[in-house]
Design a protein around this motif. Structure first.
Motif, PDB file in Angstrom:
ATOM      1  N   GLY A 141     -12.149 -33.903  18.664  1.00  0.00           N
ATOM      2  CA  GLY A 141     -11.418 -32.907  18.610  1.00  0.00           C
ATOM      3  C   GLY A 141     -10.698 -33.132  20.505  1.00  0.00           C
ATOM      4  O   GLY A 141      -9.857 -32.959  20.523  1.00  0.00           O
ATOM      5  N   ALA A 179      -6.891 -32.859  20.465  1.00  0.00           N
ATOM      6  CA  ALA A 179      -6.718 -32.053  19.344  1.00  0.00           C
ATOM      7  C   ALA A 179      -5.712 -30.500  19.917  1.00  0.00           C
ATOM      8  O   ALA A 179      -4.829 -30.685  19.139  1.00  0.00           O
ATOM      9  N   LYS A 180      -6.288 -30.419  21.109  1.00  0.00           N
ATOM     10  CA  LYS A 180      -4.472 -28.962  21.905  1.00  0.00           C
ATOM     11  C   LYS A 180      -3.614 -29.789  21.674  1.00  0.00           C
ATOM     12  O   LYS A 180      -2.622 -28.714  21.650  1.00  0.00           O
ATOM     13  N   GLN A 199      -3.550 -29.003  11.915  1.00  0.00           N
ATOM     14  CA  GLN A 199      -5.388 -28.940  12.484  1.00  0.00           C
ATOM     15  C   GLN A 199      -6.151 -29.881  11.572  1.00  0.00           C
ATOM     16  O   GLN A 199      -7.594 -30.008  11.796  1.00  0.00           O
ATOM     17  N   THR A 250      -7.463 -32.893  13.761  1.00  0.00           N
ATOM     18  CA  THR A 250      -8.035 -32.764  14.825  1.00  0.00           C
ATOM     19  C   THR A 250      -8.969 -32.440  14.215  1.00  0.00           C
ATOM     20  O   THR A 250      -9.895 -32.293  14.592  1.00  0.00           O
ATOM     21  N   ARG A 251      -9.736 -32.162  12.472  1.00  0.00           N
ATOM     22  CA  ARG A 251     -10.417 -31.928  12.408  1.00  0.00           C
ATOM     23  C   ARG A 251     -11.229 -30.345  12.081  1.00  0.00           C
ATOM     24  O   ARG A 251     -12.230 -30.744  13.328  1.00  0.00           O
ATOM     25  N   SER A 252     -10.579 -29.807  12.942  1.00  0.00           N
ATOM     26  CA  SER A 252     -10.447 -28.254  13.257  1.00  0.00           C
ATOM     27  C   SER A 252     -11.648 -27.696  12.265  1.00  0.00           C
ATOM     28  O   SER A 252     -11.236 -27.311  11.096  1.00  0.00           O
TER      29      SER A 252
END
Length: 257
Positions: free
Chosen positions: A44, A49-50, A133, A136-138
């Motif tokens: 992330g 990711a953010k 998401q 990002t693999r949240s």
């Protein structure tokens, strides 16, 4: 009797020794795998990711080729937060292939099968993939993640992680300990022709604004390679952009009177 007892003792001792040795050997050979949550967190950070999750819209353009078939195509993909997407692939001499998800309806339109509403596992899959998401693999996307192997994909060492999605799907991503990027994935893709195993290799990660994405993706499907090359990625506010099913899909989705 004594000889038999001694024999049994020796045999028992030998067995215990062998078991202990085997256990020791197994312990020595068992690799220590990093927690999957740690790998996802590092990924992330590596891909920004953010920034991805805050994006209202992401537009990507690129090329698709199938060397064995001599096919070249172009594609445009639009993603709108939080969970809508559409992709249009144009193949000279064949036509256009459209896939999309508007938050409720998933669809596919192609010259071979015509317009189709996606359902079941196909709908689960595109719903997962449309969610920003996902890129990002949240951890919120999964019910479980587990590191299962220290292996190699695409010539690069990586940790293979089993991902169990909330939808029930299972896929595998392999994270590089060197860069934290995903270098490969394994999954079963649901298609109109059935479930097809797919191995995907990611490389040539490049930075676009605050995000980093793989600009070269090689899919190995049914013994053939498909090469996806991303040429541009634009992040926007989403103003004036919309994702709507094509007219023929809207007709299929219309309640029957």
């Amino acid at each position: 009797m004594i000889r038999n007892s001694i024999s049994r003792c020796i045999t028992a001792a030998a067995a215990v020794t062998a078991i202990a040795a085997a256990a020791g050997t197994a312990s020595a050979q068992t690799p220590v795998l990093p927690p999957a949550a740690t790998l996802l967190a590092k990924y992330g950070v590596a891909v920004g990711a953010k920034a991805m999750i805050k994006s209202a819209s992401i537009s990507s353009k690129g090329a698709l080729s199938m060397p064995a078939a001599g096919m070249e195509a172009t594609f445009e993909m639009l993603q709108l937060a939080p969970n809508r997407m559409q992709m249009v692939t144009t193949i000279p001499g064949i036509g256009t292939i459209q896939v999309g998800y508007d938050g409720t309806i998933g669809w596919s339109v192609n010259p071979m099968q015509g317009p189709r509403l996606l359902s079941g596992k196909e709908l689960d899959q595109i719903r997962d993939e449309a969610n920003l998401q996902m890129a990002t693999r949240s951890p919120e996307m999964y019910t479980a993640v587990q590191t299962v192997a220290d292996t190699t994909m695409g010539g690069e060492r990586c940790y293979l992680v089993k991902m169990t999605w909330k939808s029930g799907r299972e896929t595998f991503d392999c994270f590089s300990p060197r860069t934290a990027y995903i270098v490969g994935s394994k999954s079963v893709q649901e298609t109109g022709m059935g479930a097809i195993p797919v191995t995907t290799l990611y490389s040539e990660y490049k930075k676009f604004g605050d995000m980093t994405v793989p600009t070269r993706t090689v899919l190995e499907v049914m013994g053939q390679q498909q090469i996806v090359t991303i040429k541009s990625v634009e992040v926007g506010t989403g103003a004036g952009l919309a994702i709507k099913p094509p007219a023929e899909i809207q007709a299929l989705a219309k309640p029957k009177s």
